[in-house]
Scaffold this active site. Structure first.
Site, PDB file in Angstrom:
ATOM      1  N   ASN A   3       0.712   6.548   5.164  1.00 19.51           N
ATOM      2  CA  ASN A   3      -0.217   5.938   4.215  1.00 19.51           C
ATOM      3  C   ASN A   3       0.200   6.342   2.804  1.00 19.51           C
ATOM      4  OD1 ASN A   3      -2.682   5.927   2.408  1.00 19.51           O
ATOM      5  ND2 ASN A   3      -3.519   4.905   4.213  1.00 19.51           N
ATOM      6  N   SER A  15      -2.403   0.540   5.615  1.00 23.29           N
ATOM      7  CA  SER A  15      -3.320   0.307   4.508  1.00 23.29           C
ATOM      8  C   SER A  15      -4.715   0.519   5.091  1.00 23.29           C
ATOM      9  CB  SER A  15      -3.155  -1.111   3.968  1.00 23.29           C
ATOM     10  OG  SER A  15      -3.881  -1.243   2.770  1.00 23.29           O
ATOM     11  N   GLU A  16      -5.468   1.471   4.528  1.00 28.14           N
ATOM     12  CA  GLU A  16      -6.672   1.941   5.217  1.00 28.14           C
ATOM     13  C   GLU A  16      -7.805   0.907   5.278  1.00 28.14           C
ATOM     14  OE1 GLU A  16      -5.424   3.414   2.482  1.00 28.14           O
ATOM     15  OE2 GLU A  16      -7.011   4.019   1.084  1.00 28.14           O
ATOM     16  N   ASN A  17      -7.654  -0.214   4.567  1.00 29.50           N
ATOM     17  CA  ASN A  17      -8.655  -1.270   4.725  1.00 29.50           C
ATOM     18  C   ASN A  17      -8.452  -2.069   6.010  1.00 29.50           C
ATOM     19  OD1 ASN A  17      -6.315  -2.033   3.204  1.00 29.50           O
ATOM     20  ND2 ASN A  17      -7.249  -4.012   2.819  1.00 29.50           N
ATOM     21  N   SER A  28      -9.563   1.888  11.673  1.00 30.92           N
ATOM     22  CA  SER A  28      -8.568   2.357  10.713  1.00 30.92           C
ATOM     23  C   SER A  28      -8.738   3.846  10.427  1.00 30.92           C
ATOM     24  CB  SER A  28      -8.701   1.560   9.412  1.00 30.92           C
ATOM     25  OG  SER A  28      -7.735   1.972   8.484  1.00 30.92           O
TER      26      SER A  28
END
Lengths: 207, 234
Positions: free
Chosen positions: A23, A45-47, A87
């Protein structure tokens, strides 16, 4: 002489190993993607995405496809999508090998501050606290000193923490420092930077 | 068991009251329930507590509910890029409870799964941990976070069938499934309602059991940060 933003990003990319899920934070960490070379790295991508691709060509932007910085991006042949709970399940669960992020302050015990300055507008921590608490290795990339010339590598953080004892490696314009038992260990000096210079710009204990 | 409503206002009929808690899906302006937000603005309901990762931007998304002073508290992880938010926050009109992003998502998921509390490492040793129960597991310290049980969920999906089985598109999924799960009632807006049997049952992202009311409509889908690269040789 010291490293510029791109040289810092290139140095951070050296820390990544083939096959890693990683990340990258906003700012200099985003540039790390340009320097992974032949290594097979999957960006999270943490979304809600694994396998983040580059920015789209003009006219090909998709409002349903953004990164955690809310920028339009693209997908790759390996891409998968998932919801935010899943996530952060993979982040909290230690499945992400490393996070590379910026910082306002780092302390010799690995404390990290990068989300708020008291008295200034507070925007929120986003996913930073989850990332530093959960991923395998936390690599900070930042300038060694602030704009007033004061060290950002401290004995103790003065700003509210993002995580306690979470940082593993610090890459700055002056060199690379590893967080070890009693302080920081010099791993590497940036081009043209002397050990004296690095020590002079560091408030934290160097062992 | 008819779930389809003609528009957002009718889908929200009887569900809104002052002082209620609403969980909203979306990340930034991606995958937000635009139509339901507009209908809540129209309804005039006030003193709302909203659990949502962000609070829209000035004049769009949940930002519209700030302009009309209908929100009294936000539970969010990031509220930048919103001048009206900051103005109301600094003047004391608006309360903010910051939640780490993953903690917020898990609080919603947990609430929807009947879990009132859970332990996480996230935020240990920070201001987030203040006043929360600490507990050690296997030599490591965790803090307790509570599940969110909202009065209403408002979410947006790409397509759903008549029974509410829903699929999302790309990163517009984000907080929508956990937000949908944690409400007593969930109202979903989609770009297209399709007949039963036209979605592959193996590829449903959110089963219809979580969706009580459904509407279809046009979405603006505004882009917050348009970033592009140049074609080689261009």
């Amino acid at each position: 002489m010291a490293w510029d933003r791109n040289q810092m990003a290139a140095r951070a990319a050296q820390e990544l190993e083939d096959g890693m899920y990683v990340n990258l934070g906003i700012g200099i960490p985003t540039l790390v993607a340009n320097y992974v070379g032949d290594k097979d790295i999957t960006l999270q991508s943490e979304n809600g995405m694994l396998g983040m691709g580059p920015f789209p060509f003009e006219g090909e932007e998709d409002p349903d496809l953004i990164n955690a910085g809310k920028q339009t991006i693209t997908e790759l042949s390996r891409t998968s999508y998932f919801d935010s709970a899943t996530s952060f399940g993979m982040i909290r669960g230690g499945k992400i090998a490393a996070a590379i992020l910026g910082a306002m302050e780092v302390a010799e015990n690995g404390d990290l501050a990068n989300w708020m300055i008291p008295g200034k507008l507070v925007k929120g921590m986003g996913g930073a606290m989850d990332l530093v608490a959960g991923v395998g290795r936390v690599i900070v990339v930042m300038d060694h000193t602030n704009k007033h010339g004061a060290s950002k590598v401290l004995k103790e953080c003065t700003l509210p923490l993002t995580g306690k004892g979470v940082v593993d490696l610090i890459i700055t314009n002056l060199g690379v420092l590893e967080v070890v038992e009693d302080g920081l260990k010099i791993v590497e000096l940036a081009d043209g930077v002397s050990e004296e210079e690095l020590r002079g710009a560091t408030e934290a204990a160097i062992v | 068991m008819k779930k389809i409503y003609p528009d957002a206002a009718s889908a929200l009929d009887g569900l809104l009251h002052d002082g209620m808690q609403i969980a909203a899906g979306g990340f930034g302006l991606c995958g937000i329930p635009e139509l339901l937000i507009d209908a809540i603005v129209e309804s005039g309901v006030k003193d709302l507590t909203i659990a949502s990762n962000n609070c829209g931007v000035d004049g769009f998304g949940l930002g519209k509910l700030l302009d009309t002073h209908q929100i009294s508290k936000m539970m969010s992880s990031y509220v930048g890029e919103n001048d009206e938010f900051m103005r109301q926050y600094l003047s004391g009109e608006l309360e903010i409870e910051f939640n780490p992003q993953g903690t917020l998502a898990e609080r919603m998921r947990a609430g929807g799964a009947g879990i009132p509390g859970f332990y996480t490492k996230t935020g240990v040793g920070t201001v987030i941990a203040e006043g929360k129960e600490h507990k050690d597991f296997d030599g490591e310290t965790y803090i307790m976070e509570e599940g969110i049980f909202a009065d209403l969920s408002i979410v947006k999906a790409w397509k759903a069938d008549e029974t509410g089985n829903a699929v999302f598109r790309k990163t517009a999924r984000n907080f929508n499934p956990p937000a949908a799960m944690c409400g007593k009632v969930c109202v979903m807006e989609v770009e297209e309602i399709v007949p039963k049997g036209s979605l592959d049952p193996d590829l449903i992202h959110l089963p219809g059991i979580y969706v009580h009311r459904l509407i279809q409509g046009e979405h603006e889908k505004r882009i917050e940060q348009r970033t592009v690269r140049q074609k080689e040789g261009a």
